[in-house]
Design a protein around this motif. Sequence first.
Motif, PDB file in Angstrom:
ATOM      1  N   VAL A  53       0.856  -1.190   0.000  1.00  0.00           N
ATOM      2  CA  VAL A  53       0.000   0.000   0.000  1.00  0.00           C
ATOM      3  C   VAL A  53       0.894   1.243   0.000  1.00  0.00           C
ATOM      4  O   VAL A  53       1.904   1.287   0.720  1.00  0.00           O
ATOM      5  N   LEU A  54       0.522   2.233  -0.811  1.00  0.00           N
ATOM      6  CA  LEU A  54       1.253   3.498  -0.797  1.00  0.00           C
ATOM      7  C   LEU A  54       1.326   3.993   0.647  1.00  0.00           C
ATOM      8  O   LEU A  54       0.295   4.051   1.333  1.00  0.00           O
ATOM      9  N   GLU A  55       2.520   4.314   1.086  1.00  0.00           N
ATOM     10  CA  GLU A  55       2.709   4.665   2.505  1.00  0.00           C
ATOM     11  C   GLU A  55       1.748   5.760   2.956  1.00  0.00           C
ATOM     12  O   GLU A  55       1.219   5.717   4.066  1.00  0.00           O
ATOM     13  N   ALA A  56       1.507   6.729   2.094  1.00  0.00           N
ATOM     14  CA  ALA A  56       0.621   7.845   2.461  1.00  0.00           C
ATOM     15  C   ALA A  56      -0.821   7.378   2.671  1.00  0.00           C
ATOM     16  O   ALA A  56      -1.603   8.065   3.334  1.00  0.00           O
ATOM     17  N   ASP A  57      -1.161   6.223   2.121  1.00  0.00           N
ATOM     18  CA  ASP A  57      -2.529   5.713   2.251  1.00  0.00           C
ATOM     19  C   ASP A  57      -2.718   4.820   3.483  1.00  0.00           C
ATOM     20  O   ASP A  57      -3.852   4.496   3.843  1.00  0.00           O
ATOM     21  N   LEU A  58      -1.635   4.406   4.110  1.00  0.00           N
ATOM     22  CA  LEU A  58      -1.749   3.467   5.235  1.00  0.00           C
ATOM     23  C   LEU A  58      -2.681   3.949   6.345  1.00  0.00           C
ATOM     24  O   LEU A  58      -3.474   3.160   6.871  1.00  0.00           O
ATOM     25  N   PRO A  59      -2.639   5.235   6.708  1.00  0.00           N
ATOM     26  CA  PRO A  59      -3.539   5.673   7.796  1.00  0.00           C
ATOM     27  C   PRO A  59      -5.021   5.571   7.440  1.00  0.00           C
ATOM     28  O   PRO A  59      -5.868   5.642   8.327  1.00  0.00           O
ATOM     29  N   ARG A  60      -5.321   5.395   6.167  1.00  0.00           N
ATOM     30  CA  ARG A  60      -6.720   5.283   5.763  1.00  0.00           C
ATOM     31  C   ARG A  60      -7.268   3.880   5.987  1.00  0.00           C
ATOM     32  O   ARG A  60      -8.458   3.631   5.828  1.00  0.00           O
ATOM     33  N   LEU A  61      -6.396   2.933   6.292  1.00  0.00           N
ATOM     34  CA  LEU A  61      -6.815   1.532   6.424  1.00  0.00           C
ATOM     35  C   LEU A  61      -6.809   1.089   7.881  1.00  0.00           C
ATOM     36  O   LEU A  61      -5.920   1.478   8.640  1.00  0.00           O
ATOM     37  N   PRO A  62      -7.770   0.238   8.242  1.00  0.00           N
ATOM     38  CA  PRO A  62      -7.651  -0.387   9.555  1.00  0.00           C
ATOM     39  C   PRO A  62      -6.451  -1.335   9.543  1.00  0.00           C
ATOM     40  O   PRO A  62      -6.085  -1.844   8.481  1.00  0.00           O
ATOM     41  N   PRO A  63      -5.816  -1.554  10.671  1.00  0.00           N
ATOM     42  CA  PRO A  63      -4.645  -2.442  10.694  1.00  0.00           C
ATOM     43  C   PRO A  63      -5.046  -3.884  10.401  1.00  0.00           C
ATOM     44  O   PRO A  63      -6.217  -4.258  10.558  1.00  0.00           O
TER      45      PRO A  63
END
Length: 107
Positions: A53-63
């Motif tokens: 996943v694009l690093e900048a998008d990681l906070p948009r996903l649940p872990p």
Amino acid sequence: MPTIHYILKDGSTRSVEAKPGASVMETAIRHNIRGIDAECGGSCSCATCHVYVLEADLPRLPPPDDMEDELLDGTASARAPNSRLSCQITVTLELDGLTVSVPETQV
Ligand code: FES
């Protein structure tokens, strides 16, 4: 409909419209994105739907949950901090523009 961007092994990008409620893996299969094999069909048991996943998008996903986390240790291409199983990412309207890279190999 949300758009998902897939960066392919050759460096090109395929941008496709996804149905909310489908997984990022199902969206890839529906649009013939090469490099996402998904041998188990999305039951979180094969790890052949691995993406970065694009690093900048990681906070948009649940872990990842425990089962996904465990499977990510067995991916064919090296696990990275931004590794996810695309069958475990459900597309929502909020994920519009999500960008994932296809790894070098799945098996
Ligand atoms: S499709 Fe098998 S683990 Fe995702």
